[in-house]
Design a protein around this motif. Structure first.
Motif, PDB file in Angstrom:
ATOM      1  N   HIS A 167     -47.482   6.270 -11.306  1.00  0.00           N
ATOM      2  CA  HIS A 167     -48.207   5.164 -11.851  1.00  0.00           C
ATOM      3  C   HIS A 167     -48.492   5.313 -13.290  1.00  0.00           C
ATOM      4  N   ASP A 193     -57.768   0.222  -9.265  1.00  0.00           N
ATOM      5  CA  ASP A 193     -56.623  -0.674  -9.111  1.00  0.00           C
ATOM      6  C   ASP A 193     -55.851  -0.559  -7.599  1.00  0.00           C
ATOM      7  N   HIS A 228     -48.835   0.584  -5.277  1.00  0.00           N
ATOM      8  CA  HIS A 228     -48.324   1.406  -6.254  1.00  0.00           C
ATOM      9  C   HIS A 228     -49.533   2.544  -6.487  1.00  0.00           C
TER      10      HIS A 228
HETATM   11 MN   MN3 Z   1     -51.236   0.166 -11.663  1.00  0.00          MN
END
Ligand code: MN3
Length: 256
Positions: free
Chosen positions: A81, A217, A221
């Motif tokens: 990440h 987030d 991912h």
């Molecule tokens: Mn991200």
């Protein structure tokens, strides 16, 4: 790269993008460690994702190791990440800034302004969001998890009814973002109000003028390696590593 008016444009963009809060928080923490003013400024800007010597955006070094948030956020996800995804946004942002500067200088077709403006919004917001995201988490032994205290706790209780209501709202927002995006706790200064909101991709739906305080987030991912399709479980685990002290600092600065 030398310091030029273009560099100054980029510098002022940091404040506009909301990275000023990160730089300010980082500077306060570094100042406490006895660094001189110039070094503190350079280091705090780097923590906010800006390399003042190179005059370009940069991938900030994390305040903790890739494995420090285990078992809630796994090391492999953190490594990919930060070192791949976030680094890609930094490259895309610098590329967009350079392309727009060339257009201004007459070296590039004005017909591509729309393309590069979109690139700037996407990669620039991706960069800012991730800088904030890393700052919003801490290992448990360094204060991650728990609940907010002080003025932020009072404001959350006042605006959401209780911390539990806020968490329910925040988790529901994070769990229901369509496709790739973010959920945010943000502060809207005109109404003096905390708001939970979503962003699609990095930049869509977020209301201009709000100060982001806490973001999660929810791009795949960010969790798919460990949690696969169980986004809700990832959100629950994210709440166990929230650095409420830093979120409080962002709130203090937004209200200053
Ligand atoms: Mn991200």
């Amino acid at each position: 790269m030398t310091v030029t008016p273009e560099s100054i444009d980029r510098r002022s963009a940091i404040a506009a993008l909301g990275l000023g809060a990160v730089a300010s928080v980082a500077a306060a923490q570094m100042g406490q460690r006895g660094m001189n003013a110039a070094d503190t400024r350079r280091a705090s800007l780097l923590a906010a994702g800006w390399n003042a010597d190179a005059g370009e955006y940069a991938l900030p070094t994390l305040r903790y190791g890739y494995d420090a948030l285990e078992p809630h956020i796994d090391a492999e996800t953190m490594k990919l990440h930060h070192s791949k995804h976030h680094a890609g946004y930094v490259r895309g942002l610098n590329r967009a800034i350079d392309a727009l500067a060339k257009i201004r200088a007459g070296d590039n077709s004005v017909g591509s302004i729309k393309h590069w403006s979109r690139e700037l919004a996407f990669h620039g917001s991706g960069h800012v969001n991730h800088v904030l995201f890393w700052m919003c988490m801490a290992p448990r032994e360094r204060g991650g998890g728990g609940e907010p205290t002080g003025p932020l706790q009072e404001k959350i209780a006042s605006d959401f009814g209780s911390y539990e209501h806020f968490v329910d709202h925040f988790k529901a927002a994070a769990s229901s973002v369509e496709a790739s995006g973010w959920a945010w706790l943000a502060y809207e200064p005109v109404a003096d109000r905390l708001i939970v909101t979503q962003a699609e991709k990095h930049q869509n739906l977020f209301m201009n003028g709000m100060h982001p305080l806490l973001g999660i987030d929810v791009w795949e991912h960010a969790y798919y390696l460990k949690y696969q399709n169980r986004r809700g479980e990832y959100v629950d685990n994210f709440m166990k590593v929230v650095d409420w002290a830093n979120v409080q600092r962002f709130f203090d600065r937004a209200r200053a």
